[in-house]
Design a protein around this motif. Structure first.
Motif, short mmCIF file in Angstrom:
data_model
loop_
_atom_site.label_atom_id
_atom_site.label_comp_id
_atom_site.label_asym_id
_atom_site.label_seq_id
_atom_site.Cartn_x
_atom_site.Cartn_y
_atom_site.Cartn_z
N GLY A 26 0.82 -1.21 0.00
CA GLY A 26 0.00 0.00 0.00
C GLY A 26 0.85 1.25 0.00
N GLU A 27 1.91 1.24 0.80
CA GLU A 27 2.81 2.39 0.82
C GLU A 27 3.43 2.62 -0.55
N ALA A 67 -12.56 2.51 0.33
CA ALA A 67 -12.33 1.35 -0.53
C ALA A 67 -13.16 1.41 -1.81
N GLU A 68 -14.43 1.73 -1.71
CA GLU A 68 -15.29 1.77 -2.89
C GLU A 68 -14.81 2.84 -3.86
N SER A 69 -14.44 4.01 -3.34
CA SER A 69 -13.95 5.07 -4.21
C SER A 69 -12.65 4.68 -4.90
N LEU A 70 -11.78 3.99 -4.19
CA LEU A 70 -10.52 3.55 -4.79
C LEU A 70 -10.77 2.53 -5.90
N ALA A 71 -11.77 1.68 -5.74
CA ALA A 71 -12.08 0.65 -6.72
C ALA A 71 -12.84 1.20 -7.93
N GLU A 72 -13.66 2.22 -7.70
CA GLU A 72 -14.48 2.75 -8.79
C GLU A 72 -13.89 4.00 -9.42
N GLY A 73 -12.93 4.60 -8.77
CA GLY A 73 -12.31 5.81 -9.29
C GLY A 73 -12.62 7.00 -8.41
N ILE A 74 -11.60 7.49 -7.74
CA ILE A 74 -11.78 8.67 -6.89
C ILE A 74 -11.97 9.87 -7.78
N VAL A 75 -13.05 10.57 -7.56
CA VAL A 75 -13.30 11.81 -8.29
C VAL A 75 -13.32 12.92 -7.25
N VAL A 85 -8.11 4.33 -10.52
CA VAL A 85 -8.93 3.15 -10.31
C VAL A 85 -7.98 2.01 -9.97
N PHE A 86 -8.23 1.34 -8.85
CA PHE A 86 -7.36 0.26 -8.39
C PHE A 86 -8.12 -1.05 -8.34
N GLU A 87 -7.41 -2.15 -8.52
CA GLU A 87 -7.97 -3.50 -8.39
C GLU A 87 -8.12 -3.83 -6.90
N THR A 88 -8.95 -4.82 -6.59
CA THR A 88 -9.25 -5.19 -5.20
C THR A 88 -8.00 -5.44 -4.35
N PRO A 89 -7.01 -6.20 -4.82
CA PRO A 89 -5.82 -6.40 -3.97
C PRO A 89 -5.07 -5.09 -3.69
N GLU A 90 -5.07 -4.19 -4.67
CA GLU A 90 -4.43 -2.88 -4.47
C GLU A 90 -5.22 -2.04 -3.47
N VAL A 91 -6.54 -2.08 -3.58
CA VAL A 91 -7.40 -1.33 -2.64
C VAL A 91 -7.15 -1.83 -1.22
#
Length: 115
Positions: A26-27, A67-75, A85-91
């Protein structure tokens, strides 16, 4: 029987090592994607004044809710903020890292009356 006992005793260390690996990943992800604007560690100012330090995010948001924003795209309302937009393991790794660095902000000093 001894082998089973040794394996059972090693399990907490294995779990801790897994958490450390996740936090380290994550870091790395926030360093690669976010550090040009945000302070990503336990100290220091954000390179972009308007970008909040990641260590204080929990004062405004429950970290797990990101988590949801990271997976769907932080706006963001900020025009310079790219959409990530990150994949689940990245989130999972980013959330683990963010949770590991949260600090309680210092309370503001009360002003002197009449100032």
């Amino acid at each position: 029987m001894i082998a089973a006992a040794l394996l059972g005793a090693a399990a907490p260390f294995s779990a801790a090592a897994g958490e450390k690996d996740l936090t380290d990943k994550g870091e790395m992800l926030v360093r690669e994607n976010c550090a040009r604007c945000h302070a990503i560690g336990l100290t220091g100012a954000s390179p972009l004044k308007e970008a909040p330090p990641f260590r204080t995010l929990s004062a405004k948001y429950p970290i797990e809710n990101l988590a949801e924003s990271l997976a769907e795209g932080i706006v963001s309302g900020h025009p310079d903020m790219p959409i990530f937009v990150f994949e689940t393991p990245e989130v999972d790794a980013i959330i683990a890292y963010l949770e590991s660095i949260q600090v309680t902000p210092e309370p503001a000093e009360p002003g002197i009356p009449g100032e």
